[in-house]
Write an enzyme that holds these catalytic residues in place. Structure first.
Site: not given
Ligand code: FPP
Length: 242
Positions: A18, A35, A129
């Site tokens: 955020d 972004h 991962l």
């Protein structure tokens, strides 16, 4: 290197990214610029997760509610995801990262869905991962779709109904979009907001929560490592007395 000193490393770390818009605004730029910079933070967190031995890293990239943002921003974000996935996938694969997308994929466009399928297939064999991108996702959507599937199964036969009625929490887990993925041990939200915003409502029941003031584009390796340090000092009791 870092994992040598870190004890009690969380298996699954999840990020509510955020503050991209505010980060861009502070610099007098368009929101989308935040972004773009946020993708760099995702890259840094993936590297830090691998370096520290985290097995699952998930990111809340786009909520069901985010569809209500201005069309221009939604289009830019979707374009950004396709570009980022196409650009990063080979590197992720080389580094043993399995890539997954979870969410209401019916709402995503064909081009994005095709890219997602390609990336998931290409990296399905990796196990260093698992990187999960929650896209067009919300916790309530997930619980509802799980309940619908379960209700359908109950109608199948009286035996199936009996089986479902006697199952426990783990049985319901299997209907969720996150089936097979361990619940997050740690959920981190950036930018000073302290709420879950409809994220992993079921799966986050016992997650440690960390709210930091850092805006997502500024959240890099050092901040990730600090979050792991925070987690390593928590005493998780799961409602019991120790
Ligand atoms: C929140 O900031 C951020 C988002 C809604 C989008 C985040 C998405 C990315 C960084 C793309 C990464 C995806 C991949 C697959 C690499 P905000 O816009 O809510 O910021 P604000 O609260 O300051 O307005």
């Amino acid at each position: 290197m870092a994992s040598e000193t870190m004890t009690n490393v969380p298996v699954h770390v999840s990020m509510i990214m955020d503050g991209n818009g505010r980060w861009a605004k502070e610099r007098g730029k368009e929101r989308v610029f935040g972004h773009y910079e946020g993708v760099e933070s995702v890259r840094a967190c993936v590297e830090a997760a691998v370096e520290n031995g985290v097995k699952y890293l998930s990111i809340y990239a786009f909520s069901e509610e985010n569809w209500n943002r201005p069309q221009e921003e939604v289009t830019a974000l979707m374009g950004l995801m396709v570009k980022a996935m196409a650009a990063e996938m080979k590197k992720l694969d080389r580094n043993g990262v399995r890539f997954m997308v979870i969410g209401n994929r019916e709402r995503l466009g064909d081009s994005l869905n095709r890219t997602i399928d390609e990336c998931m297939e290409m990296t399905a064999h990796n196990d260093t991962l698992t990187l999960i991108v929650f896209l067009s996702y919300s916790g309530k959507w997930d619980i509802l779709q799980a309940a619908r599937k379960m209700a359908d199964d109950m109608m199948e036969s009286p035996q199936k109904r009996e089986e479902i009625e006697s199952m426990g929490v783990e049985g319901f887990d299997r209907y969720l979009a996150t089936a097979g993925i361990p619940d997050p041990d740690l959920i981190v939200r950036t930018s000073g907001e302290s709420r879950l915003s409809n994220y992993l409502l079921w799966q986050g029941a016992y997650s440690e929560l960390l709210f930091v003031d850092t805006l997502w584009p500024d959240f890099r390796k050092e901040e990730f490592r600090a979050a792991l340090e925070y987690y390593s000092k928590r005493d998780r009791r799961y409602g019991k007395v120790k």
